[in-house]
Design an enzyme around this catalytic site. Structure first.
Site, PDB file in Angstrom:
ATOM      1  N   GLU A 100       0.807  -1.223   0.000  1.00 31.91           N
ATOM      2  CA  GLU A 100       0.000   0.000   0.000  1.00 31.91           C
ATOM      3  C   GLU A 100       0.838   1.270   0.000  1.00 31.91           C
ATOM      4  O   GLU A 100       0.305   2.358  -0.252  1.00 31.91           O
ATOM      5  CB  GLU A 100      -0.936  -0.005   1.217  1.00 31.91           C
ATOM      6  CG  GLU A 100      -2.024  -1.059   1.110  1.00 31.91           C
ATOM      7  CD  GLU A 100      -2.909  -1.147   2.338  1.00 31.91           C
ATOM      8  OE1 GLU A 100      -2.485  -0.681   3.417  1.00 31.91           O
ATOM      9  OE2 GLU A 100      -4.026  -1.679   2.219  1.00 31.91           O
ATOM     10  N   GLU A 131       7.223 -21.126   9.390  1.00 31.53           N
ATOM     11  CA  GLU A 131       7.663 -20.198  10.425  1.00 31.53           C
ATOM     12  C   GLU A 131       8.847 -20.731  11.232  1.00 31.53           C
ATOM     13  O   GLU A 131       9.538 -19.979  11.908  1.00 31.53           O
ATOM     14  CB  GLU A 131       6.515 -19.842  11.371  1.00 31.53           C
ATOM     15  CG  GLU A 131       6.103 -20.937  12.328  1.00 31.53           C
ATOM     16  CD  GLU A 131       5.088 -20.425  13.350  1.00 31.53           C
ATOM     17  OE1 GLU A 131       5.356 -20.599  14.549  1.00 31.53           O
ATOM     18  OE2 GLU A 131       4.058 -19.862  12.965  1.00 31.53           O
TER      19      GLU A 131
END
Length: 320
Positions: A100, A131
């Site tokens: 963004e 992870e």
């Protein structure tokens, strides 16, 4: 490529089931043990009441967020990048914020980067075992050509995610500035980072579901981090998005309104200025406030690092 035999760089031992329950993000609330028996309206009321506590917890970390923003602004001003690093929800939040910054602040391609454990496919598909792959974080940072000019922001609700901790430790060893965003105090991520942002939101509405309050807290933190960083870099004029990229009809209308708010010019004058500079908002504002042509306005902006206030001879944006 994901490897299960990657060496462990994290200084924390693997968690047992008992250890997990000691983390702030994993705490169980006995008074919520029968929420599935409650009416829907009561469930929503209880959950939103829990969520309302998050902004206060983020506000308590304002000083650390400010330190991280100043650090990031200084690195970006020197040609570095802001790199987010996380797994699962935390990684997606970083990718979202990075994606963004371009349309909102006209950041250069690759100036704000989001890395996620498991790679791009993990944005839409769960890759839960990724992870734990510490070496993958190191390899991803090497792949983007990490330098000492960059700032790496690791995000992990527990503050113990091996991927995030290893990435931050590698970045710091390489001379990059480092930030750790977590919801657990005194975590390995906090110890690894130069600036630790700890937002302790307490137990989740659904035990251990850190996409809830922890995820909301992390989103608020990165909102503040990137936005304040961009303000420090002169990417706004007051609270106006003068570096907006007008790539669709809605954004062109928004650009027109921003120029009117910044200059007080009549709609026809605004439209003419925007048309005359290829719909570059900052350029149009400069043209209307100074009477300069498009090329002269662009040159003035370039001479002041793109900061509109400086180009107008006004009080310059505070230094990072």
């Amino acid at each position: 490529m994901h490897r299960t035999d990657a060496p462990r760089l994290n200084d924390a031992p693997p968690l047992t089931a008992e250890d997990l329950g000691l983390l702030a993000t994993e705490e169980h609330r006995a008074d919520r043990a029968e929420i599935d028996l409650l009416p829907t309206a009561e469930l929503v009321r209880l959950m939103t009441r829990e969520d309302a506590r998050v902004p206060e917890a983020v506000h308590a970390a304002a000083g650390d967020i400010a330190r991280a923003a100043d650090l990031a602004a200084a690195r970006l001003a020197a040609g570095g990048r802001l790199v987010y690093l996380g797994a699962g929800t935390a990684g997606r939040i970083g990718v979202l914020d990075a994606s963004e910054c371009g349309p909102t602040f006209s950041t250069a391609p690759g100036q704000v980067v989001g890395l996620i454990a498991g790679g791009p496919r993990a944005v839409t598909l769960p890759v839960e075992d990724a992870e734990d792959d510490e070496q993958a974080a190191v390899e991803q940072l090497r792949a983007i050509g990490l330098t000492a000019r960059d700032v790496v922001c690791g995000i992990a609700a527990s503050g113990r995610t091996p991927y995030a901790v290893a990435g931050v430790r590698h970045a710091r060893a390489a001379g990059a500035a480092t930030v750790g965003v977590s919801c657990s105090p005194g975590s390995p991520l906090s110890r690894a980072a130069e600036v630790a942002i700890e937002v302790v939101v307490g137990p989740e509405f659904i035990t251990g579901s850190t996409r809830l309050k922890a995820g909301t807290a992390q989103k608020l933190v990165v909102n503040a981090l990137s936005t304040v960083t961009m303000i420090r870099l002169g990417k706004t004029y007051g609270n106006l998005m003068v570096d907006l990229r007008a790539t669709n009809d809605k954004l062109r209308r928004r650009s027109h309104r921003i120029v009117r708010l910044a200059t007080g010019a009549a709609p026809a004058e605004v439209a003419a200025a925007l048309d005359g500079c290829g719909h570059e908002v900052k350029t149009a504002v400069h043209m209307l406030l100074t009477g300069a042509g498009a090329d002269e306005a662009r040159a003035a902006l370039a001479a002041h690092g793109g900061a509109l206030r400086g180009a107008l001879g006004e009080r310059a944006t505070a230094a990072p």
